[in-house]
Design a protein around this motif. Sequence first.
Motif, PDB file in Angstrom:
ATOM      1  N   GLY A  10       0.268  -1.108   0.053  1.00 26.07           N
ATOM      2  CA  GLY A  10      -0.118   0.074  -0.067  1.00 26.07           C
ATOM      3  C   GLY A  10       1.183   0.670   0.008  1.00 26.07           C
ATOM      4  O   GLY A  10       1.803   0.971   0.920  1.00 26.07           O
ATOM      5  N   PHE A  11       0.489   2.440  -0.193  1.00 18.25           N
ATOM      6  CA  PHE A  11       0.926   3.770  -0.738  1.00 18.25           C
ATOM      7  C   PHE A  11       1.935   4.361   0.647  1.00 18.25           C
ATOM      8  O   PHE A  11       0.869   3.952   1.665  1.00 18.25           O
ATOM      9  CB  PHE A  11       0.168   4.462  -1.137  1.00 18.25           C
ATOM     10  CG  PHE A  11       1.094   5.868  -1.473  1.00 18.25           C
ATOM     11  CD1 PHE A  11       0.648   6.079  -3.010  1.00 18.25           C
ATOM     12  CD2 PHE A  11       1.649   6.948  -0.723  1.00 18.25           C
ATOM     13  CE1 PHE A  11       1.778   6.931  -4.001  1.00 18.25           C
ATOM     14  CE2 PHE A  11       2.654   7.814  -1.636  1.00 18.25           C
ATOM     15  CZ  PHE A  11       2.412   7.568  -3.481  1.00 18.25           C
ATOM     16  N   TYR A  12       2.893   3.938   1.167  1.00 17.52           N
ATOM     17  CA  TYR A  12       3.403   4.529   2.854  1.00 17.52           C
ATOM     18  C   TYR A  12       3.143   5.862   3.315  1.00 17.52           C
ATOM     19  O   TYR A  12       2.711   6.844   3.013  1.00 17.52           O
ATOM     20  CB  TYR A  12       5.078   4.058   2.325  1.00 17.52           C
ATOM     21  CG  TYR A  12       5.727   3.130   1.349  1.00 17.52           C
ATOM     22  CD1 TYR A  12       4.988   1.726   1.804  1.00 17.52           C
ATOM     23  CD2 TYR A  12       6.816   3.377   0.599  1.00 17.52           C
ATOM     24  CE1 TYR A  12       5.691   1.131   1.176  1.00 17.52           C
ATOM     25  CE2 TYR A  12       6.911   2.142   0.062  1.00 17.52           C
ATOM     26  CZ  TYR A  12       6.527   0.525   0.302  1.00 17.52           C
ATOM     27  OH  TYR A  12       6.894  -0.384  -0.156  1.00 17.52           O
ATOM     28  N   ALA A  13       2.777   4.986   4.549  1.00 15.44           N
ATOM     29  CA  ALA A  13       2.117   5.880   4.927  1.00 15.44           C
ATOM     30  C   ALA A  13       3.062   7.629   5.794  1.00 15.44           C
ATOM     31  O   ALA A  13       2.845   8.562   5.077  1.00 15.44           O
ATOM     32  CB  ALA A  13       1.779   5.647   6.200  1.00 15.44           C
ATOM     33  N   THR A  73      -1.775  -3.916   2.468  1.00 11.42           N
ATOM     34  CA  THR A  73      -2.395  -3.316   2.892  1.00 11.42           C
ATOM     35  C   THR A  73      -2.871  -2.952   3.756  1.00 11.42           C
ATOM     36  O   THR A  73      -3.031  -3.715   5.064  1.00 11.42           O
ATOM     37  CB  THR A  73      -3.216  -2.275   1.708  1.00 11.42           C
ATOM     38  OG1 THR A  73      -4.730  -3.792   2.446  1.00 11.42           O
ATOM     39  CG2 THR A  73      -2.963  -2.697   0.560  1.00 11.42           C
ATOM     40  N   ALA A  74      -2.969  -2.176   4.766  1.00  6.72           N
ATOM     41  CA  ALA A  74      -3.893  -1.264   6.398  1.00  6.72           C
ATOM     42  C   ALA A  74      -5.075  -1.382   6.150  1.00  6.72           C
ATOM     43  O   ALA A  74      -5.204  -2.294   4.690  1.00  6.72           O
ATOM     44  CB  ALA A  74      -3.593   0.229   6.641  1.00  6.72           C
ATOM     45  N   ALA A  75      -5.696  -1.382   7.296  1.00 10.03           N
ATOM     46  CA  ALA A  75      -6.866  -1.957   7.421  1.00 10.03           C
ATOM     47  C   ALA A  75      -7.621  -1.290   6.648  1.00 10.03           C
ATOM     48  O   ALA A  75      -8.960  -1.886   6.460  1.00 10.03           O
ATOM     49  CB  ALA A  75      -7.241  -2.820   8.627  1.00 10.03           C
ATOM     50  N   SER A  76      -7.967   0.169   5.645  1.00 13.82           N
ATOM     51  CA  SER A  76      -8.708   1.100   5.967  1.00 13.82           C
ATOM     52  C   SER A  76      -8.030   2.297   4.741  1.00 13.82           C
ATOM     53  O   SER A  76      -6.287   2.018   4.429  1.00 13.82           O
ATOM     54  CB  SER A  76      -9.088   1.962   7.085  1.00 13.82           C
ATOM     55  OG  SER A  76      -7.969   2.768   7.584  1.00 13.82           O
ATOM     56  N   ASP A  81      -6.963  -5.558   1.957  1.00  9.62           N
ATOM     57  CA  ASP A  81      -6.641  -6.607   2.042  1.00  9.62           C
ATOM     58  C   ASP A  81      -6.113  -7.699   3.542  1.00  9.62           C
ATOM     59  O   ASP A  81      -5.479  -6.423   4.159  1.00  9.62           O
ATOM     60  CB  ASP A  81      -5.128  -7.178   0.701  1.00  9.62           C
ATOM     61  CG  ASP A  81      -5.826  -8.979   0.391  1.00  9.62           C
ATOM     62  OD1 ASP A  81      -5.407  -9.229   1.109  1.00  9.62           O
ATOM     63  OD2 ASP A  81      -5.981  -9.103  -0.525  1.00  9.62           O
ATOM     64  N   PRO A  82      -6.646  -7.880   4.399  1.00 12.04           N
ATOM     65  CA  PRO A  82      -6.661  -8.427   5.144  1.00 12.04           C
ATOM     66  C   PRO A  82      -5.008  -9.405   4.876  1.00 12.04           C
ATOM     67  O   PRO A  82      -4.652  -9.550   6.898  1.00 12.04           O
ATOM     68  CB  PRO A  82      -7.710  -9.708   5.390  1.00 12.04           C
ATOM     69  CG  PRO A  82      -7.994  -9.652   4.228  1.00 12.04           C
ATOM     70  CD  PRO A  82      -7.538  -8.574   3.606  1.00 12.04           C
ATOM     71  N   PRO A  90      -2.539  -3.969  11.820  1.00 17.66           N
ATOM     72  CA  PRO A  90      -1.554  -2.979  11.037  1.00 17.66           C
ATOM     73  C   PRO A  90      -1.661  -1.163  11.560  1.00 17.66           C
ATOM     74  O   PRO A  90      -2.186  -1.240  11.940  1.00 17.66           O
ATOM     75  CB  PRO A  90      -2.030  -3.203   9.348  1.00 17.66           C
ATOM     76  CG  PRO A  90      -2.674  -3.902   8.809  1.00 17.66           C
ATOM     77  CD  PRO A  90      -3.235  -4.401  10.831  1.00 17.66           C
ATOM     78  N   ARG A  91      -0.322  -0.741  11.197  1.00 14.85           N
ATOM     79  CA  ARG A  91      -0.189   0.665  11.915  1.00 14.85           C
ATOM     80  C   ARG A  91      -1.863   1.164  11.062  1.00 14.85           C
ATOM     81  O   ARG A  91      -1.808   1.002   9.927  1.00 14.85           O
ATOM     82  CB  ARG A  91       1.316   1.277  11.886  1.00 14.85           C
ATOM     83  CG  ARG A  91       1.599   0.224  12.544  1.00 14.85           C
ATOM     84  CD  ARG A  91       3.406   0.854  11.738  1.00 14.85           C
ATOM     85  NE  ARG A  91       4.703   0.409  12.910  1.00 14.85           N
ATOM     86  CZ  ARG A  91       5.238  -0.446  13.179  1.00 14.85           C
ATOM     87  NH1 ARG A  91       5.072  -1.187  11.971  1.00 14.85           N
ATOM     88  NH2 ARG A  91       6.094  -0.838  13.926  1.00 14.85           N
TER      89      ARG A  91
END
Length: 283
Positions: free
Chosen positions: A140-143, A196-199, A261-262, A272-273
């Motif tokens: 996922g796109f890095y936070a 990815t993260a959850a949201s 994705d879980p 995940p963070r």
Amino acid sequence: MIIITGATGALNGATVDHLLERMLANHIVVVARDVASAERFADLGVTVRHGDYADPASLPAAFDGASQLLLVSSSDPAADAVSLHRAAIDAAATVGVGRILYTSHQGASLDTPFRPAVDHAMTEQLLAESGIPWTSLRNGFYAHSLTWLAGPWRETGVIAVPADGPVSWTAREDAAEAAAIILESDGAYEGPVTLTAASAPTFDEVAVMAAEVTGKTVEHVLVGEDEWIAAQLASGQPEFRSRFVLGMYQAAGQGFFAGVDPLLGTLLGREPRTVRDLLTSGG
């Protein structure tokens, strides 16, 4: 033997650190353009080899003996990333690497306005055509990118962006740990794997969270693309870089980063963070 490229960078360097918690150092090799920059791994007993995507002749020896090879994607926006990746994949095929794992990106597509995601899609095609078993880590796109993509909102109280859409902002630290777990699984994951993260909050939702975290008013403003580019140029940003970053916002607005994705949470054994975690920590 697991061979890791890009270990002097934050992502694959953290992956090596996690691997060292799971296996002996003599099972790991890191490849670096500048061997001296990987000295901390050598001090831990990890073999360090020279290798440079831009110097294809250096790669066969660098990759020799790999049961698994983790290829970091090129991060230079001015480089021909696909050609660099092709050189690495060709070298892996030459020396009979058992499996290639590649640090890709969620939203990898030939149709996206975000140029790196096009390069990732083209690289995945090269992997599929290589005849080598492969796994593509679609992170996922890095936070941490939010610290600059959201702009100086802590000072201005405004998150001004040229397009908005859901983004599964994902901690690079979590993606690095998941890569180590997948490497340790030795072939349990095939083809594209989404991490990815959850949201996937929008910038508008990020502004709401930022206000809640800081207790201050934080406004989300959607500005025209031309206006946004002009503001970037006025702040001293090069036009090439500004238009490169614009592609990210456009891709977000078109939904390329919306999916979640879980699997990441399953691999980590914890949630995940989150974006809220990032904002709370000062990011």
